[in-house]
Scaffold this motif. Sequence first.
Motif, short mmCIF file in Angstrom:
data_model
loop_
_atom_site.label_atom_id
_atom_site.label_comp_id
_atom_site.label_asym_id
_atom_site.label_seq_id
_atom_site.Cartn_x
_atom_site.Cartn_y
_atom_site.Cartn_z
N GLU A 108 -6.45 -1.42 13.08
CA GLU A 108 -5.30 -1.90 12.23
C GLU A 108 -5.52 -3.35 12.25
N GLN A 144 -3.36 -13.14 12.47
CA GLN A 144 -1.90 -13.36 11.99
C GLN A 144 -1.01 -13.66 13.09
N ASN A 200 3.55 -6.54 5.35
CA ASN A 200 2.64 -5.65 4.87
C ASN A 200 1.14 -6.25 4.48
N SER A 201 0.56 -6.59 5.18
CA SER A 201 -0.79 -7.50 4.72
C SER A 201 -1.79 -6.61 3.79
N GLU A 202 -2.05 -7.37 3.01
CA GLU A 202 -3.37 -6.70 2.25
C GLU A 202 -4.73 -6.80 2.97
N LEU A 203 -5.22 -5.47 2.80
CA LEU A 203 -6.48 -5.54 3.65
C LEU A 203 -7.68 -5.02 2.91
N SER A 204 -7.38 -5.00 1.53
CA SER A 204 -8.61 -4.39 0.58
C SER A 204 -9.95 -5.13 0.62
N TYR A 205 -9.83 -6.40 0.55
CA TYR A 205 -11.11 -7.12 0.51
C TYR A 205 -11.80 -7.70 1.75
#
Length: 212
Positions: A108, A144, A200-205
């Motif tokens: 994660e 983070q 809720n961090s973005e992790l798509s890219y």
Amino acid sequence: MKVLMLNGSSNLKGCTYTALEEVGKVLLEEGVDYEIFQIGPKPVRDCIGCRKCRDGRCVFTDDAVNEFVEKAYEADGFVFGSPVYFAHPSGRILSFLDRAFYCNSSDERYRAFKYKPGAVVVSARRGGTTASLDAIQKYFGIAQMPTVGSTYWNMVHGQNPDDVRKDEEGLQTMRNIGRNMAWMLKCFEAGKQNGIMLPNSELSYATNFIRQ
Ligand SMILES: Cc1cc2nc3c(=O)[nH]c(=O)nc-3n(C[C@H](O)[C@H](O)[C@H](O)COP(=O)(O)O)c2cc1C
């Protein structure tokens, strides 16, 4: 609440340790527990980029990196301490943290470390302190982690613990790290109690290089 500290010097009770203890003294006064994890003088493997990290742990088991990561999951904050060697952090702390953070990036994205405040402390006879701080603080940015500052950059000066004990401003800086760390931990806890959830961090890219 507990702060996990890391002594990146082979000297178990040297200057870096003395600085970490000064931070710890104030943490205890503020009701926050702490532990100093010693990398120690034994060999520490460097990351070989095998990318075989599993479950947030490193494949190498013959040094203390995985033990540290295990403790990191339970910790609420961190202080990483290093002596200055040729104007950079000790090689052993960089090898240690490269592996601790890289192996945890698969769980994660740094679950053991993220959203937990971190401070760096360096000890030098004279020069190379800010470059060393910069190098170690980079682990916080990618994971983070909010960075804990003080009333001067987080450094002490000395070649032995007695020198450090005479560095009044350095010790004051350490004590203020302890105060700021404790304050931040208490604020985060108060936020949690009042319904402020972790982002809720973005992790798509994961764009490896910029394309036209
Ligand atoms: C290999 C080596 C390189 C060092 N390079 C520097 C340096 O670039 N700048 C400096 O001020 N002190 C340098 N020192 C001194 C240590 O940074 C300083 O004594 C430090 O406080 C030792 O911390 P420790 O007792 O926790 O190991 C060096 C010491 C060693 C062993």
